[in-house]
Design a protein around this motif. Structure first.
Motif, short mmCIF file in Angstrom:
data_model
loop_
_atom_site.label_atom_id
_atom_site.label_comp_id
_atom_site.label_asym_id
_atom_site.label_seq_id
_atom_site.Cartn_x
_atom_site.Cartn_y
_atom_site.Cartn_z
N LEU A 181 0.79 -1.22 0.00
CA LEU A 181 0.00 0.00 0.00
C LEU A 181 0.83 1.28 0.00
CD1 LEU A 181 -2.69 -1.08 2.65
CD2 LEU A 181 -2.86 -1.19 0.14
N ALA A 182 2.08 1.22 0.43
CA ALA A 182 2.85 2.46 0.61
C ALA A 182 3.15 3.12 -0.74
CB ALA A 182 4.16 2.15 1.33
N PRO A 183 3.02 4.45 -0.82
CA PRO A 183 3.37 5.17 -2.06
C PRO A 183 4.88 5.21 -2.25
CG PRO A 183 2.81 6.72 -0.34
CD PRO A 183 2.54 5.36 0.24
N ARG A 184 5.32 5.43 -3.50
CA ARG A 184 6.74 5.52 -3.81
C ARG A 184 6.97 6.82 -4.58
NH1 ARG A 184 10.38 4.19 -1.91
NH2 ARG A 184 11.67 3.46 -3.62
N PRO A 185 7.05 7.95 -3.88
CA PRO A 185 7.18 9.24 -4.58
C PRO A 185 8.45 9.37 -5.39
CG PRO A 185 7.47 9.50 -2.19
CD PRO A 185 6.96 8.11 -2.42
N GLU A 186 9.56 8.80 -4.93
CA GLU A 186 10.80 8.91 -5.70
C GLU A 186 10.71 8.16 -7.02
OE1 GLU A 186 13.99 10.60 -5.27
OE2 GLU A 186 12.43 11.73 -4.25
N LEU A 187 10.03 7.01 -7.02
CA LEU A 187 9.85 6.29 -8.28
C LEU A 187 8.97 7.09 -9.23
CD1 LEU A 187 10.25 3.81 -10.05
CD2 LEU A 187 8.31 2.73 -8.88
N ALA A 188 7.94 7.73 -8.71
CA ALA A 188 7.10 8.58 -9.55
C ALA A 188 7.91 9.70 -10.17
CB ALA A 188 5.93 9.12 -8.73
N HIS A 189 8.81 10.28 -9.38
CA HIS A 189 9.67 11.35 -9.89
C HIS A 189 10.57 10.83 -11.01
CE1 HIS A 189 12.72 14.51 -10.00
NE2 HIS A 189 13.63 13.56 -9.82
N VAL A 190 11.21 9.70 -10.79
CA VAL A 190 12.13 9.17 -11.79
C VAL A 190 11.38 8.81 -13.07
CG1 VAL A 190 13.79 7.33 -12.28
CG2 VAL A 190 13.72 8.34 -10.02
N ARG A 191 10.18 8.31 -12.94
CA ARG A 191 9.38 7.99 -14.13
C ARG A 191 9.09 9.24 -14.96
NH1 ARG A 191 4.91 3.56 -11.91
NH2 ARG A 191 5.78 1.76 -13.04
N LYS A 192 8.78 10.34 -14.29
CA LYS A 192 8.54 11.60 -15.01
C LYS A 192 9.80 12.04 -15.74
CE LYS A 192 5.05 13.25 -11.72
NZ LYS A 192 4.75 14.28 -10.69
N VAL A 193 10.94 11.97 -15.06
CA VAL A 193 12.21 12.37 -15.68
C VAL A 193 12.53 11.46 -16.86
CG1 VAL A 193 14.69 12.57 -15.32
CG2 VAL A 193 13.11 13.40 -13.57
N ALA A 194 12.35 10.16 -16.69
CA ALA A 194 12.65 9.21 -17.77
C ALA A 194 11.76 9.45 -18.98
CB ALA A 194 12.48 7.78 -17.26
N THR A 195 10.49 9.76 -18.74
CA THR A 195 9.58 10.04 -19.85
C THR A 195 10.03 11.29 -20.60
OG1 THR A 195 7.73 9.03 -18.66
CG2 THR A 195 7.19 10.54 -20.46
N ALA A 196 10.45 12.32 -19.85
CA ALA A 196 10.94 13.54 -20.50
C ALA A 196 12.20 13.27 -21.31
CB ALA A 196 11.19 14.62 -19.45
N VAL A 197 13.11 12.47 -20.78
CA VAL A 197 14.34 12.13 -21.49
C VAL A 197 14.02 11.36 -22.77
CG1 VAL A 197 16.44 10.73 -21.39
CG2 VAL A 197 15.80 12.19 -19.45
N LYS A 198 13.11 10.43 -22.68
CA LYS A 198 12.78 9.59 -23.83
C LYS A 198 12.13 10.39 -24.95
CE LYS A 198 10.98 4.98 -24.80
NZ LYS A 198 10.40 3.76 -24.19
N THR A 199 11.27 11.34 -24.58
CA THR A 199 10.58 12.11 -25.61
C THR A 199 11.46 13.17 -26.25
OG1 THR A 199 9.71 13.60 -23.91
CG2 THR A 199 8.33 11.72 -24.55
N ARG A 200 12.56 13.54 -25.60
CA ARG A 200 13.41 14.62 -26.10
C ARG A 200 14.73 14.13 -26.69
NH1 ARG A 200 10.15 16.59 -22.23
NH2 ARG A 200 9.43 18.77 -22.41
N THR A 201 14.89 12.84 -26.81
CA THR A 201 16.12 12.27 -27.39
C THR A 201 15.76 11.16 -28.36
OG1 THR A 201 16.31 10.74 -25.53
CG2 THR A 201 17.55 12.80 -25.37
N GLU A 202 16.74 10.82 -29.18
CA GLU A 202 16.61 9.69 -30.10
C GLU A 202 17.19 8.43 -29.45
OE1 GLU A 202 15.04 9.82 -32.95
OE2 GLU A 202 14.65 11.98 -32.71
N PRO A 203 16.78 7.24 -29.89
CA PRO A 203 17.28 6.01 -29.27
C PRO A 203 18.79 5.88 -29.29
CG PRO A 203 15.36 5.53 -30.62
CD PRO A 203 15.71 6.97 -30.87
N ARG A 204 19.47 6.47 -30.27
CA ARG A 204 20.92 6.33 -30.35
C ARG A 204 21.65 7.39 -29.51
NH1 ARG A 204 22.98 10.16 -33.83
NH2 ARG A 204 21.43 11.26 -35.10
N ASP A 205 20.93 8.36 -28.98
CA ASP A 205 21.56 9.43 -28.20
C ASP A 205 22.02 8.91 -26.84
OD1 ASP A 205 21.16 11.33 -30.14
OD2 ASP A 205 19.25 12.03 -29.32
N ARG A 206 23.10 9.50 -26.37
CA ARG A 206 23.57 9.25 -25.02
C ARG A 206 23.22 10.44 -24.13
NH1 ARG A 206 27.58 5.08 -24.53
NH2 ARG A 206 27.95 4.09 -26.54
#
Length: 503
Positions: A364-389
């Protein structure tokens, strides 16, 4: 006169006797020990590990291992193109699981963690059964699984180092208890190659060896079993790199200075959490200490060695406390063996209640840090190409795995470059406290292949760019701010920046 010998009597079939009937009300014969116990332990292991399947991952260590495994599968070299302070066994396990089942999910590793806890419980049951009988064996196996999740879920439910240490450490004591010294050495080596503190189990192994009798032959076989896999791992990864990243390079990390009160509070909090989880085990141990001796000197030595492993480094993270659980369970089982039967029922019932509390916490416990990382990862994925580092400057390497992007550096967290975790967010954080030789390599990586995107995920922590001159110059010399996502600042290459040199 010759006489004919008497003829042998003709064979007569034995009479068929009626099967004796079980008296009315009599109990049927008990099934064999393992046939009845193992299915129950397997079911209990899956139930107690249910929260681990709820989320894609539970803590940054899982993310670190997942990114390492991807790099290794792509031709990377451990302790060279990707680095960490840990031994190589678990990164290789993650790499193998990804090769067999794909790298998009940690479900195979989560199942392996459940299997590791099941194996630990079975080995504890075997040790207890050999010493104190069948009832003690069942008690030890069940008690371990009930207390195995008795920590913060991000520590107890993650498929990381300490969970996989447990079956190795218990196997070492199991082998030593039976005089199988080469096997004991191999098990100690497996624990050490999973995480360095796993080698603490060598203390009870050597005590059992000393108590066994002549030392020369058993000691040689134990040393051979330990040294062979360790030397082989060192040869595979490079002896000097293996020694640096697993032993000599962590001096700044294993230091008491820096945020002492914060660290001591963390240690006290995790000790209280574990004490609550073991509420059914501690009273019988204390009771027996006053009234009888159980002949469990090796178990106390095991407990003290595990406690030393928890203290080593002076960080007191919750997952460190997992190593204490097997010796605590066996000490409680030894105590319950000499106490009246009502103590056993009370210990199991109390442990079941505390287990239910931790199970609900994990579900039942929430995981706010995981929610934060998911938002960051989504932003990174949408703003870069698969071959980008990309470079994620923070303490959440799982962002690379969730975004499915390759890291621009072999250093997957800011901790290796600033000693943030080692310095415990205190004064010993900065470039001069980094791993030896880290910054020249980092600068070379940034010059050879500048990242397409840099994420400053420091969020006001002591490793923020304004306190790290090299990173500050890197951002000022070729990047401009793009946007902010949940407190993390994203930078992209500016049009005026010099083009990256050819690879």
């Amino acid at each position: 006169m010759l006489t004919r010998p008497p003829m042998p009597p003709s064979p007569v079939s034995a009479p068929v006797l009626p099967r004796p009937r079980r008296p009315a009300g009599a109990r049927p014969a008990a099934p064999p020990f393992w046939r009845s116990l193992l299915p129950a332990l397997a079911l209990l292991a899956l139930v107690t590990r249910l929260p681990s399947f709820r989320l894609p991952l539970w803590n940054p260590d899982e993310g670190y291992l997942a990114v390492q495994a991807r790099i290794l599968a792509d031709g990377g070299v451990l302790y060279d193109t990707v680095v960490d302070r840990k031994p190589p066994l678990l990164p290789w396990l993650y790499e193998t699981a990804f090769a067999l089942f794909g790298d998009q999910s940690l479900l195979p590793l989560q199942l392996c963690a459940a299997a590791a806890q099941l194996l630990t419980a079975a080995l504890l049951a075997s040790i207890a059964r050999r010493r104190w009988g069948d009832a003690a064996g069942r008690t030890a196996g069940v008690l371990h699984l009930l207390v195995s999740i008795g920590l913060n879920p991000e520590d107890a439910q993650a498929a990381t180092f300490e969970v996989f240490i447990l079956p190795c450490t218990v196997a070492a004591v199991w082998c030593a208890d039976r005089g199988r010294w080469c096997g004991a050495g191999l098990a100690v080596a497996a624990a050490f190659l999973t995480k360095q503190t796993g080698g603490a189990v060598l203390a009870p192994v050597l005590f059992l060896l000393w108590r066994h009798g002549p030392l020369r032959g058993p000691l040689f076989r134990t040393a051979f079993g330990f040294c062979l896999p360790v030397l082989y791992a060192a040869l595979l990864t490079g002896p000097h790199r293996f020694l640096f990243w697993t032993v000599t390079g962590s001096g700044a990390y294993a230091s008491f200075t820096g945020s002492e009160l914060h660290v001591l509070f963390r240690g006290l909090a995790n000790t209280l959490i574990l004490s609550f989880a073991c509420a059914g085990l501690v009273p019988p141990v204390l009771r027996v200490l006053r009234v009888a001796r159980t002949g469990a000197a090796d178990l106390w030595l095991w407990f003290l060695g595990a406690a030393g492993a928890v203290v080593l480094g002076f960080h007191f993270f919750g997952h460190y406390y997992l190593q204490l659980m097997p010796p605590i369970v066996l000490l409680a089982t030894a105590a319950l063996h000499v106490l009246p039967a009502r103590w056993r029922s009370r210990a199991v019932l109390t442990s079941a209640v505390t287990c239910a509390v931790f199970l609900a916490w994990g579900l039942l416990a929430p995981r706010p840090e995981l929610a934060h990382v998911r938002k960051v990862a989504t932003a990174v994925k949408t703003r870069t190409e698969p071959r980008d580092r990309v470079l994620v400057w923070g303490m959440h390497p799982e962002a690379y795995w969730l975004a499915d992007r390759k890291p621009a550096s072999r250093y997957l967290t800011a901790g290796l470059l600033t000693n943030y975790s080692g310095g415990r967010n205190g004064p010993q954080v900065g470039e001069k406290y980094a791993m030896a030789g880290a910054w020249p390599l980092f600068r070379a990586e940034m010059a050879a292949r500048p990242p397409a995107l840099i994420v400053d995920d420091s969020r006001g922590k002591p490793f923020a760019p304004e306190r790290v001159p090299t990173l500050r110059r890197l951002l000022a010399g070729g990047y401009e701010e793009l946007t902010t996502v949940d407190g993390a600042v994203l930078y992209v290459r500016s049009p005026s920046a010099a083009p990256a040199p050819p690879r």
